[in-house]
Design an enzyme around this catalytic site. Structure first.
Site, PDB file in Angstrom:
ATOM      1  N   ASP A 206       0.858  -1.180   0.000  1.00 21.92           N
ATOM      2  CA  ASP A 206       0.000   0.000   0.000  1.00 21.92           C
ATOM      3  C   ASP A 206       0.897   1.233   0.000  1.00 21.92           C
ATOM      4  OD1 ASP A 206      -2.313   1.841   0.487  1.00 21.92           O
ATOM      5  OD2 ASP A 206      -3.327  -0.061   0.837  1.00 21.92           O
ATOM      6  N   HIS A 281      -2.627   2.967  -4.652  1.00 19.92           N
ATOM      7  CA  HIS A 281      -2.137   2.494  -3.350  1.00 19.92           C
ATOM      8  C   HIS A 281      -0.702   1.977  -3.476  1.00 19.92           C
ATOM      9  CE1 HIS A 281      -5.770   2.900  -0.910  1.00 19.92           C
ATOM     10  NE2 HIS A 281      -6.458   2.495  -1.958  1.00 19.92           N
ATOM     11  N   ASP A 345      -8.476  -0.634  -6.485  1.00 13.48           N
ATOM     12  CA  ASP A 345      -9.450   0.300  -5.912  1.00 13.48           C
ATOM     13  C   ASP A 345      -8.882   1.704  -5.764  1.00 13.48           C
ATOM     14  OD1 ASP A 345      -7.705  -0.774  -3.907  1.00 13.48           O
ATOM     15  OD2 ASP A 345      -8.974   0.150  -2.384  1.00 13.48           O
ATOM     16  N   GLU A 346      -9.772   2.672  -5.684  1.00 13.87           N
ATOM     17  CA  GLU A 346      -9.516   4.047  -5.267  1.00 13.87           C
ATOM     18  C   GLU A 346      -8.399   4.732  -6.048  1.00 13.87           C
ATOM     19  OE1 GLU A 346     -11.107   3.813  -0.671  1.00 13.87           O
ATOM     20  OE2 GLU A 346      -8.962   3.573  -1.009  1.00 13.87           O
ATOM     21  N   TRP A 487      -8.288  -3.647   8.136  1.00 11.55           N
ATOM     22  CA  TRP A 487      -7.366  -2.601   7.705  1.00 11.55           C
ATOM     23  C   TRP A 487      -6.678  -2.027   8.943  1.00 11.55           C
ATOM     24  CZ3 TRP A 487      -6.694  -2.873   2.719  1.00 11.55           C
ATOM     25  CH2 TRP A 487      -7.729  -3.356   1.917  1.00 11.55           C
TER      26      TRP A 487
END
Length: 776
Positions: A206, A281, A345-346, A487
């Site tokens: 990440d 990430h 994601d994101e 998380w």
């Protein structure tokens, strides 16, 4: 007969009598069987089987010997026995593993009578789960690390036929935001196996840390695995780090460590799925190799939250895909799992929209927008992963712009993404934030360690079902199962990690293993208490949040009466309470209906079990003061997002919690508060208290000063006191009462001014949160 021989005979008689006295022939009731997850079918019989130091474990091949080692070690520790392992069964007093090719891969049958125990399974997975059930049938003291005396190691005679409802039963650990050592991962694997869970998903990459050794790219761990230590600040209140600052906080796993972990997990029927995030990430990777981004600027590994996530892999450069393919080749050498998780994601794709490499890629590939470019990115990586005999998993954002053909979707933003993917014929793993995010609070926020927000108690996890109502039979076939996610932005220690996982993982395990028709919260509530006793002996720092008493408080502004409802997660919970100075003992009053309070009152309450209080006691004070129900006017009205209870929100006795969404807070953005309370008539006062909240992550800060002024005409005010508080870094959530005391005087109007920082030095508006003006 000599005296010596007489003594020997007497000793032998005493020993024989003692051993015979310990023989137990007990018949169990179903209420005494506390296996989690609940077996699919169980038929109880009279009588029991008793383990002794002569009990033999009979196996059919050498490969089973390693698999049963964990079960044997339990008796070694708790009973002091080295149970013999043999390939030949005696006439009685044995546990035998019998291969049955007709059973499904993870299914088992457990047949117990007073002479022997037979576990039938197709392979080691079924045998392992049969032994785990056997373990939970034994007294809880089997979990002891020390020898326990005077214990009858007895299990009920019964027949269990058991198999999982879903084939994917997982837990994700985020080891990027905070790093956890290999030993803790092994302990977690043991606990997964105990609950018949079969997947450990490791979030290895990440923005805040790259945790896996890649030999072709050593800078990933030399630089990407370490960040500047800002652990004294809130996760979302940390300063941007310079690429020139040396990181000292972090860590990584060597390839040898991970291979050993994978081998260990295989003995527990746990598949480890690695997650290598892309295209977002990944700031930790770009910090090591800036050329992987569109802008190629050096960046530091972030010490905390990043939003929006714009430092992402460049989708236009061939070098990006060469890098990722080389990384995945090494990853696939370590992890034999059939899946590779790529995140997906994101991703904020603003850099892609202006990057000449990305523009050229979109033109060459005929892509209309950056969403389709992300689909190209994921689809291309999937082809590579498939070519190497693996399957791709991604978060549900991979549906955007068109999903990769063979991808499996992990649905986290609710279940809608999973439903859509199933409709398109893709396999789905359900992991919605509403039920499966274990970084959420599991009890009243005031009583819990720091979490990420949200409220997911044990009872809510137990209602989870991967199968969504309205799915067709064909769509339902694509639902592989479910997963919990932890998380770790707020999770710094293994103790905290355990607290967030247990006992919620036990609830999730039952939703994924047991038939839906057998699910019953009251029944589970009883069985989980036995599991708590096991956790105590296993030294697991599990949460006792389900014991906590909670309140629901309302006030009738006409009668000035407060109604306090006490409740708990358990159905028909035995809640008892006392008021004011009375001690919370077995003489406490049983709660049956809301308490009606019309004067300042302390309430003490607890859940009771066997006439004894359990868990952390509940304590609150409903404080009636001179401002209750009085008119309040503001120089500038509170923000429409946080209006509390409106007109009387600041003078209604209702106090806010650390959950700033609880409806009791009034808030101001980028400004202070100035409120005037009209007491209606002159009356003597000597104290004013202002209740405030600080949560620096979302920008909520304590006031820098609270000042109190008084007046009799509402025009001319004099200052009677001030409390100042300088800004301080605060990684936690805190409540604070600013208390201003002064010589008693008779006044009608009280002005309270709370000064705010308004804006932060590095930009961003500051929230000021207030719940009550108390005047005494």
């Amino acid at each position: 007969m000599s005296v010596f021989r007489k003594l020997v005979v007497l000793a032998l008689i005493a020993i024989t009598w003692s051993c015979e006295e310990k023989k137990v022939n007990k018949t169990f009731t179903e209420e005494e069987i506390a296996v989690i997850p609940k077996p699919a079918q169980l038929t109880l019989a009279e009588g029991s089987f008793q383990f002794g130091d002569d009990t033999k474990i009979v196996i059919s091949d050498a490969a089973q010997k390693e698999m049963i080692s964990g079960f044997l070690s339990k008796f070694k520790n708790a009973a002091g026995w080295d149970l013999e392992v043999s390939e030949k069964a005696p006439k009685a007093d044995f546990v035998k593993l019998v291969v049955d090719e007709n059973l499904e891969e993870e299914a088992y049958k457990l047949d117990v009578n007073s002479d022997r125990v037979i576990i039938s399974a197709k392979g080691n997975a079924g045998f392992l789960y049969g032994l785990e059930t056997l373990r939970q049938l034994l007294p809880v003291s089997i979990e002891s690390a020390d020898k326990i005396g005077d214990t009858a190691w007895v299990i009920p005679n019964l027949i269990i036929t058991d198999q999982p409802r879903y084939k994917y039963r997982g837990l994700m650990l985020d080891v990027s935001r905070h790093f956890f050592e290999i030993d803790y991962l092994k302990e977690t694997i043991d606990r997964l196996a105990m609950l018949k869970m079969n997947v450990l998903h490791l979030h290895l990459v990440d923005d805040q840390g790259w945790r896996i050794e890649i030999k072709k790219y050593p800078k990933l761990t030399e630089f990407g695995a370490w960040r500047v230590d800002q652990e004294d600040k809130h996760w979302d209140g940390r300063e941007e780090t310079s690429p020139d600052e040396k990181g000292t906080y972090g860590g990584f796993y060597t390839q040898d460590e991970l291979k050993d972990l994978v081998a260990y997990a295989a003995t527990k029927n746990v598949e480890i799925i690695p997650e290598i995030e892309m295209p977002a990430h990944v700031t930790s990777a770009i910090a090591a190799y800036p050329e992987l981004s569109c802008h190629e600027r050096p960046v530091g590994v972030p010490s905390g939250g990043v939003w929006p996530i714009t430092d992402i892999y460049c989708a236009g450069k061939e070098h990006t895909f060469e890098f990722l393919e080389n990384v995945l080749l090494e990853v696939m050498e370590i992890f034999p799992s059939k899946y590779i998780h790529v995140g997906g994601d994101e991703a904020t794709k603003t850099n892609w929209a202006t990057c000449p490499h990305c523009k050229q890629r979109m033109q060459t590939e005929g892509l209309k927008n950056v969403e389709e470019l992300q689909s190209y990115f994921i689809t291309r990586m999937e082809r590579f992963i498939n070519k190497n005999g693996k399957r791709l998993i991604g978060w549900d954002e991979i549906l955007e712009g068109g999903i990769a053909p063979e991808a499996t979707v992990m649905s986290w933003r609710g279940v809608a993404g999973g439903v859509e993917a199933a409709k398109q014929g893709h396999d789905v793993i359900m992991t919605p934030g509403s039920h499966a995010y274990f970084d959420h609070y599991q009890g009243p926020q005031n009583e819990e360690p720091l979490a990420w927000g949200g409220y997911t108690p044990l009872s809510k996890v137990y209602t989870f079902d991967p199968l969504v109502e309205g799915m067709t039979d064909e769509e339902a076939k694509h639902v592989l199962g479910g997963q919990a996610n932890l998380w770790s932005e707020q999770i710094k220690t293994t103790d905290h990690s355990e607290y967030m996982i247990f006992p919620r993982l036990a609830a999730l395990s039952e939703t994924l293993w047991s038939p839906k028709k057998s699910r019953n919260w009251e029944d589970f509530s009883s069985r989980i208490e036995t599991m708590f006793k096991r956790y105590d002996l296993m030294d697991i720092n599990y949460a006792k949040s389900s014991y906590l008493v909670m309140e629901d408080v309302k006030i009738d502004m006409e009668t000035k009466e407060v109604s306090v409802e006490l409740k708990n997660e358990y159905t028909d919970a035995d809640i008892r309470y006392t008021l004011n100075d009375a001690k919370l003992t077995d003489n406490a009053t049983k709660y049956t209906e809301p308490l009606i309070i019309n004067k300042t009152t302390e309430i003490h309450a607890s859940l009771f079990k066997d006439d004894k209080p359990v868990g952390v006691p509940f304590n609150t004070t409903v404080e009636f003061h001179k401002a209750v129900g009085k008119d309040v006017t503001f120089k500038e009205i509170y923000n429409e997002q946080y209006q509390g209870e409106g007109k009387f929100g600041m003078v209604n006795t209702l106090r806010g919690t650390k959950n700033f969404h609880d409806g009791h807070w009034q808030a101001w953005l980028a400004k202070g508060m100035e409120a005037v309370v009209d007491l209606g008539e002159e009356m003597p006062i000597h104290e004013v208290i202002l209740g405030t909240l600080e949560n620096q992550g979302p920008g909520i800060y304590f006031p820098t000063a609270v000042k109190v002024y008084v007046s009799n005409d509402g025009k001319t005010y004099k200052e009677v006191g001030v409390e100042k508080r300088a800004f301080a870094k605060n990684p936690s959530f805190d409540l604070k009462d600013f208390k201003i005391t002064f010589d008693e005087q008779s006044v009608r109007y009280v002005k309270v001014v709370a000064e705010s920082m308004k804006t932060l030095p590095n930009g961003g508006d500051v929230w000021l949160f207030v719940d009550e003006i108390v005047i005494n």
